[in-house]
Design a protein around this motif. Sequence first.
Motif, short mmCIF file in Angstrom:
data_model
loop_
_atom_site.label_atom_id
_atom_site.label_comp_id
_atom_site.label_asym_id
_atom_site.label_seq_id
_atom_site.Cartn_x
_atom_site.Cartn_y
_atom_site.Cartn_z
N UNK A 245 -51.47 49.21 -28.58
CA UNK A 245 -52.65 48.90 -27.77
C UNK A 245 -53.08 47.45 -27.86
N UNK A 246 -52.97 46.84 -29.04
CA UNK A 246 -53.43 45.47 -29.21
C UNK A 246 -52.55 44.48 -28.46
N UNK A 247 -51.33 44.88 -28.12
CA UNK A 247 -50.42 44.00 -27.39
C UNK A 247 -50.32 44.37 -25.92
N UNK A 248 -51.19 45.30 -25.48
CA UNK A 248 -51.19 45.65 -24.07
C UNK A 248 -50.08 46.59 -23.67
N UNK A 249 -49.56 47.40 -24.60
CA UNK A 249 -48.51 48.36 -24.26
C UNK A 249 -49.10 49.76 -24.34
N UNK A 250 -49.15 50.43 -23.20
CA UNK A 250 -49.82 51.73 -23.09
C UNK A 250 -48.84 52.78 -22.54
N UNK A 251 -49.31 54.02 -22.52
CA UNK A 251 -48.55 55.09 -21.87
C UNK A 251 -48.99 55.27 -20.41
N UNK A 252 -50.21 54.90 -20.12
CA UNK A 252 -50.72 54.86 -18.75
C UNK A 252 -51.17 53.44 -18.48
N UNK A 486 -45.70 42.86 -12.20
CA UNK A 486 -46.56 42.25 -13.20
C UNK A 486 -47.16 43.34 -14.08
N UNK A 487 -47.11 43.14 -15.38
CA UNK A 487 -47.74 44.06 -16.32
C UNK A 487 -49.21 43.71 -16.48
N UNK A 488 -50.04 44.34 -15.68
CA UNK A 488 -51.46 43.94 -15.62
C UNK A 488 -52.16 44.18 -16.95
N UNK A 489 -51.78 45.22 -17.68
CA UNK A 489 -52.46 45.51 -18.95
C UNK A 489 -52.25 44.39 -19.96
N UNK A 490 -51.03 43.87 -20.00
CA UNK A 490 -50.77 42.78 -20.94
C UNK A 490 -51.48 41.51 -20.50
N UNK A 491 -51.48 41.24 -19.21
CA UNK A 491 -52.22 40.08 -18.71
C UNK A 491 -53.70 40.23 -19.01
N UNK A 492 -54.21 41.43 -18.83
CA UNK A 492 -55.62 41.69 -19.10
C UNK A 492 -55.92 41.54 -20.58
N UNK A 493 -55.06 42.03 -21.45
CA UNK A 493 -55.27 41.92 -22.89
C UNK A 493 -55.35 40.45 -23.31
N UNK A 494 -54.48 39.62 -22.75
CA UNK A 494 -54.47 38.20 -23.08
C UNK A 494 -55.73 37.52 -22.54
#
Length: 610
Positions: A245-252, A486-494
């Motif tokens: 989760x802290x690196x923006x890697x999720x299951x959904x 684009x992996x939006x979750x990782x972009x969002x986490x950053x």
Amino acid sequence: MDCKDLAVLDAVLSSQAFIFGSEATFADSLVYSALTDKLPNTPANVVRWAQHMAALSPQQRQALPQNTNLACGQTQIDGKLSLLLQKTSIDGHSISENSRNASSIPPTLSLSPKKCASPARPGQKSIGSNCKGTKLILKTPKGTRDYHPPEMTVRRKVFDKILDVFHMHGAVEIETPVFELKEVLTGKYGEDSKLIYDLEDQGGEILSLRYDLTVPFARYVAQNRIGNISRYHIARVYRRDNPAMTKGRYREFYQCDFDIAGSYDQMLPDAECVQVIHQVLSSLDLGDFVIKVNHRKLLDGVFGACGVPSDKFRPICSAVDKLDKSPWSEVRREMVDEKGLEADVADRIGEYVKLNGKQDMLDALKSDERLKNNEDAQAAIKELELLLHYTSLLECDASLLLDMSLARGLDYYTGVIYEAILKENQNGEDADSGPTSKKIKKKQEGEEEDEEGGAVGSVAGGGRYDNLVGMFDAKKRTVPCVGVSFGIERLFTIQERKIRQQGIKIRSSCTSVLVVGAGKGMLEPRLALCALLHKSGIRAETSRKMNPKFLGQLQHAEEHGIPVVVGVGESEVQEGVVNVRCTATRQETQVPRVQLVAHLQQLLPTLEKL
């Protein structure tokens, strides 16, 4: 039947509704009648199939059509399936004897043991009761999260910037179902197929949650017989992965895809996709980044020249794809010990996958003794040279790096592949060994970046997939495609981490004006002012209480970052004026009610930029 027989049956039913496809046959009746009530841990696919068979009457099962074709479409288990059918026909469980009494599912197949939630641990909220003596734990499922208003505000801004770039390139939006027929997704993702979420059968169709947006897009193009389209799609996808989760890697998580389908001149759509990556990451202003590029045909040429058997190209490609997370020594061990590759062949591959550069790397590969007569490799090198030329004209080549370790493990890629890596805590050095380097550079074995100061992982990736649409077309009509996701979750986490570090306060509310009342009995004037502002397109709100406290209303404006407060009291109503207060400076101006809209239209653009 024993557990081994169930495993064969489960493998067959994992991709189709019945033993020989979408319709039940006599073979299903034969196998169903041989099931016993003594088999533990019955696989879910068998349970689903048995439920369908139980819905048929004994007479219906006995009247099912014969099927003489013993090929289930999965070559590796055809032989085992044939033996299973022979076994069930001769072991005393004939359809004529037992199907009449098999009107219900065996006990082990009809019910799954109900699991109770574990007792709440310290710090976890629990409510209600779903099993005796235990309480429901309030938490999001593993690999998912809730998003609070400030986080959604940041997320929306990221989406808007990505959409601006997509629209700049003339892309149109589509939407596809969140789940697909399992056979649509099967066989497209290589080793990652194990990460697909399968759904419990609810109506005779075997379904799975989509793993990405690319395969559904290819199905969409084939089904609607589309010849060319430039499309974008922003939606959730699902992967049964190990979340971080802290690196923006999720299951959904959300993916933002841009794809170009159709026959165009060589490398022009590919260069445009690289430009899209460059423009999106530049607009988000997250720091330096590098766009790694490779070519599947170049990799295949290298594998062939190094002595890799053609049937091992994709498994070895999947191993090479792990070089971004694992040192060469671990990848080599996987090739040799798990993939069955000769050690000397793996060592030869190692000479190539450590290379990166630009034209200098291509010049070296063109004259390489192993590759100079390899058609695939030389064709790929020419295409990459053209890509470098076009990206230079598009002014997006500064961040581009040709990298032989980039493999992209998905099976459907056929040409250029790329991946964008973002860097944090910039210190003036070029990202990822310097994409503008004039020498071919080799990565140090075991080299890793820490989370705070180095690479934070891939934030975008994609490539060319010319054959994927043809897999779904009845006449095998192919439509060349290339795209980026684009992996939006990782972009969002950053982005979220950057905001925390800078101490920026996020304004979640979009309200421009808060209408407040001074004293009691001001509800009707407040509502009338809100209606006036709404008609003029000004975002305004007021308290949902009859007589709210005046100071509490002002505090609400400050806490939610509402830039303007319009106040009205009994004397203001009589005089036909209102008080306009700037929340940031607390300065007030008295404005005639008839001039309020014009005054706010002039004032708000300057305040909302702050």
